[in-house]
Design a protein around this motif. Structure first.
Motif, PDB file in Angstrom:
ATOM      1  N   ASN A 202      -1.914  17.677   6.516  1.00 58.11           N
ATOM      2  CA  ASN A 202      -1.793  18.614   5.404  1.00 58.11           C
ATOM      3  C   ASN A 202      -1.039  18.032   4.227  1.00 58.11           C
ATOM      4  O   ASN A 202      -0.957  18.654   3.170  1.00 58.11           O
ATOM      5  N   GLU A 203      -0.435  16.851   4.423  1.00 60.40           N
ATOM      6  CA  GLU A 203       0.305  16.238   3.322  1.00 60.40           C
ATOM      7  C   GLU A 203       0.311  14.736   3.476  1.00 60.40           C
ATOM      8  O   GLU A 203       0.116  14.191   4.569  1.00 60.40           O
ATOM      9  N   LEU A 204       0.505  14.061   2.366  1.00 56.39           N
ATOM     10  CA  LEU A 204       0.612  12.616   2.318  1.00 56.39           C
ATOM     11  C   LEU A 204       2.058  12.231   2.015  1.00 56.39           C
ATOM     12  O   LEU A 204       2.819  13.032   1.456  1.00 56.39           O
ATOM     13  N   PRO A 205       2.462  11.006   2.353  1.00 59.94           N
ATOM     14  CA  PRO A 205       3.812  10.563   1.980  1.00 59.94           C
ATOM     15  C   PRO A 205       3.989  10.585   0.464  1.00 59.94           C
ATOM     16  O   PRO A 205       3.026  10.432  -0.286  1.00 59.94           O
ATOM     17  N   ASP A 206       5.208  10.750   0.032  1.00 64.07           N
ATOM     18  CA  ASP A 206       5.476  10.764  -1.410  1.00 64.07           C
ATOM     19  C   ASP A 206       5.054   9.459  -2.064  1.00 64.07           C
ATOM     20  O   ASP A 206       4.526   9.451  -3.183  1.00 64.07           O
ATOM     21  N   VAL A 207       5.320   8.335  -1.363  1.00 63.93           N
ATOM     22  CA  VAL A 207       4.957   7.019  -1.882  1.00 63.93           C
ATOM     23  C   VAL A 207       4.324   6.220  -0.747  1.00 63.93           C
ATOM     24  O   VAL A 207       4.837   6.206   0.369  1.00 63.93           O
ATOM     25  N   LEU A 208       3.213   5.573  -1.033  1.00 62.37           N
ATOM     26  CA  LEU A 208       2.580   4.674  -0.081  1.00 62.37           C
ATOM     27  C   LEU A 208       3.045   3.256  -0.386  1.00 62.37           C
ATOM     28  O   LEU A 208       2.582   2.624  -1.323  1.00 62.37           O
ATOM     29  N   GLU A 209       3.998   2.772   0.411  1.00 62.24           N
ATOM     30  CA  GLU A 209       4.553   1.437   0.197  1.00 62.24           C
ATOM     31  C   GLU A 209       3.704   0.424   0.953  1.00 62.24           C
ATOM     32  O   GLU A 209       3.913   0.145   2.127  1.00 62.24           O
ATOM     33  N   SER A 210       2.739  -0.110   0.282  1.00 61.62           N
ATOM     34  CA  SER A 210       1.817  -1.076   0.892  1.00 61.62           C
ATOM     35  C   SER A 210       1.389  -2.062  -0.177  1.00 61.62           C
ATOM     36  O   SER A 210       0.269  -1.992  -0.714  1.00 61.62           O
ATOM     37  N   PRO A 211       2.261  -3.014  -0.506  1.00 61.47           N
ATOM     38  CA  PRO A 211       2.032  -3.883  -1.672  1.00 61.47           C
ATOM     39  C   PRO A 211       0.835  -4.823  -1.536  1.00 61.47           C
ATOM     40  O   PRO A 211       0.348  -5.329  -2.545  1.00 61.47           O
ATOM     41  N   GLN A 212       0.354  -5.074  -0.285  1.00 58.63           N
ATOM     42  CA  GLN A 212      -0.798  -5.961  -0.104  1.00 58.63           C
ATOM     43  C   GLN A 212      -2.124  -5.214  -0.086  1.00 58.63           C
ATOM     44  O   GLN A 212      -3.182  -5.830  -0.004  1.00 58.63           O
TER      45      GLN A 212
END
Length: 828
Positions: A202-212
């Motif tokens: 129902n929700e996504l993380p505030d920030v997707l930390e996936s630089p690659q």
């Protein structure tokens, strides 16, 4: 199986023992054998030995239900793929799942920069299709539901996802697995591909930390799922973003940080303000397929690097602001299938919508799918010359957009009045591979008036409701006309006199596979003998409701006495014809004169509503004469099928509403003609007294289903045998003849007899044995009096009342062992 798939190399001296070892290690598992055989087919001995060593020490399988040998075989096949391009295409196809859309693979591949050697989207597509073809040849990918899709086996996909996890740092999450939990399995920092497949979140993380991360796909099923404003802050290397089935009131502000983004897909979404897309200056592919967008924002015009814009299925799209399209100078492909069609007639100061004149600014355009309300809206100087693929629908008569994958250029043209074909239209006609003409007026000769060069590119031609056409082609002996035409369909051409007038070159119509003719009332014949002999590829003929059609094939215009005599003396053959349907031809007297005609591969024959069609072929003066019903009893009636016509492969025969048909088969027939019949339906033929001559029985060994409704004069199904017939049956089928005259319908499973008021029995003085009968229906056959002495129990179902009863079978049908349904009664 391994030897068969590898070929003769498997028997060569140095490879044979290694190949035997590989096949042995596959443990008889078909998937392991198939993938390894295809992978090693053209490989060297060291590669074969390496594969054998791997199979002897298989990778442990962590997947429930996947044998370790199968896992290793697929992994070895993957490792032997000839290029990195093949490997990553295979892994991405597997990530997309079953029946993946090839257009999606193209959009993703372009976004990931995989086709750098191709200078155009069309070039990238060709490269992709080549890769897919190679992967199918290796058995790693399969054909999809149609030419636009590709599939993958469940087991192969599971192995591929494992390899993708290892080699590409790819992650597939589906069901109850959550994105913020995946760090337990793999650090988000290392991920390159993420696909969220209808996850329960129902929700996504505030920030997707996936630089690659370079590819992020979310296929959503929760309308309430929102994308946080800063979600993309940590994904600045992202090149492909696919947000499918999202409800987006406005895109998150962090999307503007994606400077490397090349492909953006917002398919099937409920879209609000998407104007921020205009800040994605490097975007090359934008897809809003089947979204509910109502207006294409002006900011989209800032995407000057855009190469592909897909607005297919955007049925609510009513506004494309003026000059937005014209500003996309690098656009190569524009898709508006079942979408925007409110084009303005021309450019003017007060216009609220785009005009077709803007397409003139798109100098790189090679693919166009579009609907235009009126042909008069097409600018005279609009060039279509560079289009390599197109679907251009003009008018409101067209509902179906589906087409064969082999057809690249389609024009459907509806005309409400006579028009002059300017250079733009003639260019479209000339380049089309599939052409539909609806309501064409003022044109008498298709070939000369629309394309004097002979439609060199045309594969499919459909002409409907064109009252002025007299000929499709006239006097074309000097032209190579329609050289690759495969399908010809004409309907309601009320003044059509001939399809082809005059002689043809050998190459004209030489590829024709299907010809359908309906409601052409002035047409008296379909083909001349000379033309018929050239149609060696013909697979299907259908002729219906042509009121003046007298013959299907007729002797042509006599050019010289020798030619006409040659046409009469030579036998005609349609070597590839599989289906022949003739219906509603009120003046048809015969298929052709009695030359002798062969249909060596015909499977389906259907003839109905042809009241004076009494014999398939006939000599001059016999087939032409319609005998009145009053004279029919005293006049010799030739059989419909005689020894002059051959149907050795026919499986399905339907004859109905043939009021003057007296006899269907002659006692003597050609060779093995009619010996493969499986389904026979004869109905509403009032003059028939019987269906089969006794001599026909031996040809019905493969009959599965026999249906006979409403033949008022029918007295028996099979003519009674005479002494010579009985002796002939004993000579040819001694195992079927016992002390009495009997015949076995060994494969008959269904027998349906409806409303035959004069029917007395199946065959007088003969027993019919039906050991495989499963369904027997007899309705309103009041004269049936002969019953079998042996009959098992049946279950009769009347509504909710089910009871087992003993009942006798109509006719002298004995030894019936397997009937599952039985209906005997006076009403349907």
């Amino acid at each position: 199986m391994f030897k068969k798939m590898v070929g003769d190399r498997a028997e060569s001296g140095e490879l044979q023992p290694t190949g035997f070892g590989i096949a042995t290690e596959c443990k008889g598992l078909p998937l392991a054998i198939a993938t390894l055989a295809k992978a090693l087919k053209n490989k060297t001995l060291p590669e074969w030995k390496s594969a054998l060593q791997r199979m002897k020490s298989p990778s442990p399988s962590n997947f429930e239900g996947i044998h370790a040998k199968v896992y290793t075989a697929i992994e070895v096949s993957y490792n032997h793929l000839g290029s990195e391009e093949l490997k990553r295409t295979f892994l991405l196809s597997s990530l997309l799942g079953h029946n993946g859309f090839i257009q999606d693979l193209l959009k993703y591949g372009v976004g990931l920069g995989w086709f750098s050697q191709a200078s155009t989207i069309e070039g990238a597509r060709n490269d992709l299709l080549t890769l897919i073809s190679d992967l199918k040849a290796s058995s790693l990918l399969l054909d999809g539901s149609d030419g636009g899709h590709v599939d993958v086996h469940d087991v192969i996909r599971a192995v591929a996802l494992s390899i993708a996890d290892r080699d590409c740092h790819a992650l597939l999450l589906a069901g109850d697995r959550l994105l913020n939990e995946c760090s337990d399995e793999k650090a988000l920092n290392d991920l390159k591909w993420i696909r969220l497949e209808y996850p329960n979140m129902n929700e996504l993380p505030d920030v997707l930390e996936s630089p690659q991360l370079t590819l992020f796909c979310l296929y959503n099923k929760y309308p309430s799922l929102e994308i946080p404003a800063n979600f993309f802050n940590g994904t600045q290397r992202l090149r492909v973003l696919d947000l499918t089935r999202m409800q987006i009131s406005s895109l998150p502000s962090s999307i503007s940080l994606l400077r490397n983004l090349r492909t953006l897909c917002l398919d099937q979404g409920l879209l609000g303000d998407i104007s921020i897309i205009g800040e994605l200056k490097n975007l090359e592919v934008l897809s809003l397929l089947r979204s509910d967008i109502k207006m294409l924002p002006r900011e989209i015009g800032q995407l000057t690097r855009l190469k592909l814009l897909d607005l297919s299925g955007c049925s609510k799209l009513k506004v494309i602001q003026p000059r937005v399209l014209a500003s996309m100078s690098r656009l190569e492909e524009l898709y508006l299938e079942n979408s925007f069609n409110r084009w303005e007639h021309d450019e003017h100061e007060s216009q609220r919508n785009a005009s077709l004149a803007e397409l003139k600014q798109l100098k790189k355009l090679t693919a166009l799918v579009i609907r235009i309300r009126d042909v008069k809206m097409i600018p005279e100087d609009l060039s279509f010359e560079k289009l390599e693929r197109c679907k251009i629908f003009v008018g409101d008569a067209w509902n179906k957009w589906d087409s064969s994958a082999e057809i690249s250029r389609i024009l459907k043209l509806q005309l409400r009045a006579s028009i002059s074909f300017d250079s733009s239209l003639k260019q479209l006609l000339k380049m089309s591979e599939e052409l539909h003409l609806e309501g064409l007026k003022g044109v008498k000769n298709i070939l000369y008036e629309l394309d004097s060069e002979g439609f060199q590119e045309l594969k499919h031609l459909y002409i409907h409701n064109a009252p002025d056409i007299q000929h499709i082609m006239k006097s074309a002996a000097l032209h190579n006309a329609f050289p690759i035409l495969e399908v010809l369909s004409i309907r309601n051409l009320i003044n059509l006199e001939k399809i082809c007038y005059g002689r043809l070159r050998v190459t004209s119509f030489c590829k024709l596979r299907i010809i359908i003719v309906e409601c052409c009332d002035q047409l008296k014949m379909l083909l001349s003998f000379s033309i018929a002999r050239q149609l060696l590829q013909l697979q299907e003929i259908g002729v219906a409701d042509c009121r003046n059609m007298v013959e299907i094939m007729m002797e042509g215009v006599i050019v010289a006495d020798g030619l006409a005599e040659e046409e009469r003396s030579n036998k005609i053959s349609f070597p590839n014809l599989q289906s022949l349907v003739l219906e509603g031809l009120s003046k048809l007297t015969r298929f052709c004169p009695e030359n002798g005609i062969e249909f060596p591969n015909l499977i389906h024959l259907e003839i109905g509503k042809c009241p004076i069609f009494k014999t398939f072929t006939s000599s001059p003066g016999t087939g032409d004469i319609a005998v009145s019903s009053e004279k029919a009893e005293n006049t010799y009636a030739p059989p419909f099928f005689n020894e002059k016509v051959a149907f050795p492969q026919l499986e399905r025969l339907l004859i109905y509403r043939m009021g003057n048909l007296n006899k269907i088969w002659a006692d003597q027939l050609d060779g093995d003609s009619f010996c493969k019949l499986k389904v026979i339906g004869i109905g509403w033929c009032e003059m028939l007294v019987s269906i089969f001559p006794f001599s026909m029985l031996e040809r019905l060994q493969r009959l599965n289903d026999l249906l006979i409704p409403e033949c008022d004069s029918l007295e028996e199904i099979v003519e009674a045998p005479n002494a010579s017939h009985s002796q002939a049956l004993a000579d040819t089928q001694p195992t079927l003849v016992e002390t009495d005259t009997k015949f076995v319908f060994s494969e008959l499973t269904g027998l349906r007899l409806h409303r035959l008021p004069k029917l007395k029995g199946f065959c007088h003085r003969m027993h019919i044995i039906c050991p495989s009968l499963q369904s027997l229906e007899v309705f309103e056959c009041e004269q049936v009096q002969v019953f079998a002495s042996k009959f098992p129990s049946f279950q009769r179902i009347n509504g909710d009342d089910q009871r087992e009863i003993q009942i006798q079978c109509p006719f002298s049908v004995s030894k019936v062992r397997s009937v599952k349904t039985l209906h005997v009664g006076m009403h349907y």
